[in-house]
Scaffold this active site. Structure first.
Site, mmCIF file in Angstrom:
data_model
loop_
_atom_site.group_PDB
_atom_site.id
_atom_site.type_symbol
_atom_site.label_atom_id
_atom_site.label_comp_id
_atom_site.label_asym_id
_atom_site.label_seq_id
_atom_site.Cartn_x
_atom_site.Cartn_y
_atom_site.Cartn_z
ATOM 1 N N PRO A 87 -6.536 -73.373 22.659
ATOM 2 C CA PRO A 87 -6.422 -74.784 22.940
ATOM 3 C C PRO A 87 -5.511 -75.554 21.732
ATOM 4 O O PRO A 87 -5.318 -76.710 22.131
ATOM 5 C CB PRO A 87 -7.925 -75.113 22.661
ATOM 6 C CG PRO A 87 -8.656 -74.033 22.086
ATOM 7 C CD PRO A 87 -7.936 -72.857 22.405
ATOM 8 N N GLU A 114 -14.312 -67.774 16.786
ATOM 9 C CA GLU A 114 -14.085 -69.058 16.296
ATOM 10 C C GLU A 114 -12.214 -69.136 16.299
ATOM 11 O O GLU A 114 -11.723 -70.207 16.070
ATOM 12 C CB GLU A 114 -14.516 -69.160 14.904
ATOM 13 C CG GLU A 114 -15.934 -69.416 14.809
ATOM 14 C CD GLU A 114 -16.429 -70.642 15.735
ATOM 15 O OE1 GLU A 114 -15.833 -71.602 15.383
ATOM 16 O OE2 GLU A 114 -17.176 -70.462 16.665
ATOM 17 N N ARG A 152 3.625 -66.259 41.012
ATOM 18 C CA ARG A 152 4.189 -66.916 42.324
ATOM 19 C C ARG A 152 5.359 -67.513 42.451
ATOM 20 O O ARG A 152 5.899 -67.700 43.572
ATOM 21 C CB ARG A 152 2.702 -68.122 42.901
ATOM 22 C CG ARG A 152 2.938 -69.117 42.143
ATOM 23 C CD ARG A 152 1.688 -69.891 42.237
ATOM 24 N NE ARG A 152 1.257 -70.106 43.666
ATOM 25 C CZ ARG A 152 1.932 -70.992 44.482
ATOM 26 N NH1 ARG A 152 2.909 -71.698 44.139
ATOM 27 N NH2 ARG A 152 1.421 -70.959 45.877
ATOM 28 N N ASP A 167 5.470 -77.014 46.463
ATOM 29 C CA ASP A 167 4.292 -77.032 45.626
ATOM 30 C C ASP A 167 4.328 -78.343 45.074
ATOM 31 O O ASP A 167 5.481 -78.965 44.521
ATOM 32 C CB ASP A 167 4.198 -76.002 44.483
ATOM 33 C CG ASP A 167 3.971 -74.752 44.955
ATOM 34 O OD1 ASP A 167 3.327 -74.623 46.206
ATOM 35 O OD2 ASP A 167 4.173 -73.848 44.238
HETATM 36 N N1 ADE Z 1 -8.798 -70.559 24.823
HETATM 37 C C1 ADE Z 1 -9.949 -71.319 24.711
HETATM 38 N N2 ADE Z 1 -9.673 -72.616 25.322
HETATM 39 C C2 ADE Z 1 -8.214 -72.471 25.681
HETATM 40 C C3 ADE Z 1 -7.580 -73.400 26.530
HETATM 41 N N3 ADE Z 1 -7.841 -74.708 26.751
HETATM 42 N N4 ADE Z 1 -6.348 -72.958 26.833
HETATM 43 C C4 ADE Z 1 -5.650 -71.772 26.466
HETATM 44 N N5 ADE Z 1 -6.499 -70.755 25.729
HETATM 45 C C5 ADE Z 1 -7.653 -71.003 25.478
#
Ligand code: ADE
Length: 243
Positions: A87, A114, A152, A167
């Protein structure tokens, strides 16, 4: 293209990669997708992949040694991107997908728990990608999303080359509305213009609908689109509610 995926949960990938466009692309030899279990790259008796964080705190952190060993074992020589799904990465979008679709080989590393030891970020991975501002339990679903969006785009992966260009997002706009038979369904009619056979008019209508839809749903995208004079005229018609 060769995609290596490093994960603690290799079984998660079997289903999603077996069918549909990815499955066909693999069968056609357009892409080779290899899944590796990070645990196989441990050297201790108990195959430990994680440990508690230095400094204390909850959760576990993925240890660096198996990650380094796994990446070094699977990637070829040369400039192979090593991408951590996290994230904290840069946001994935169609432009990033197109960029990756131009690579011959890449390694996708799925984090878990974590997080991963910071030395993996600093000295092993070359890129970090997030698929959105939310937290998944691990990088596996994110890796599947990335693989799908990339594969794709490979020439020959879709039935017709045109489909990729149409697309949503491929031209910076959302896709126009699509209709198929029947012409009349429960009293709801297909727009007359689509039945006209006038190709130029259909294209203009579609462009207008794409612009309208994008302006309504994703005004943030409109700021990045270069509008032609004809687009501006179409937008004016949208504003006058003629479209
Ligand atoms: N791992 C945990 N959350 C994630 C996300 N939003 N994007 C990519 N990998 C992740």
């Amino acid at each position: 293209m060769k995609i290596h995926i490093l994960t603690l949960f290799p079984d998660m990938f079997a289903g999603p990669f077996a069918d549909s466009i990815i499955g066909r692309a693999v069968d056609q030899g357009l892409v080779e997708i290899d899944i590796y279990n990070i645990r196989d790259y441990t050297r201790d008796k108990h195959h430990v992949v994680d440990d508690s964080p230095y400094g204390g705190g909850p959760g576990m952190v993925l240890k660096p040694e198996p990650m380094f060993e796994a990446v070094e074992a699977v990637k070829g020589d040369g400039e192979v991107p090593v991408i951590l799904l996290t994230p904290q990465g840069r946001l994935f979008n169609q432009t990033v997908a197109a960029e990756l679709a131009g690579r011959e080989e890449m390694v996708l590393v799925c984090g878990h728990y974590e997080g991963v030891d910071e030395r993996v970020r600093q000295h092993l991975v070359t890129d970090e990608i997030s698929i959105g501002d939310y937290v998944l339990s691990g990088g596996e679903f994110a890796a599947m999303v990335v693989v799908d969006a990339v594969v794709r785009q490979l020439p020959g992966a879709l039935g017709s080359e045109e489909s990729v260009g149409d697309d949503s997002h491929s031209n910076g706009l959302l896709e126009y509305p699509q209709y198929t038979r029947p012409q009349s369904f429960r009293g709801w009619e297909v727009p007359q213009i689509l039945l006209s056979g006038n190709h130029a008019e259909v294209e203009r209508w579609r462009r207008g609908q794409s612009l309208k839809r994008t302006a309504e749903r994703r005004p943030d995208l409109m700021e990045r689109v270069a509008l032609s004079d004809e687009d501006k005229e179409l937008m004016a018609r949208v504003e006058r509610e003629e479209i």
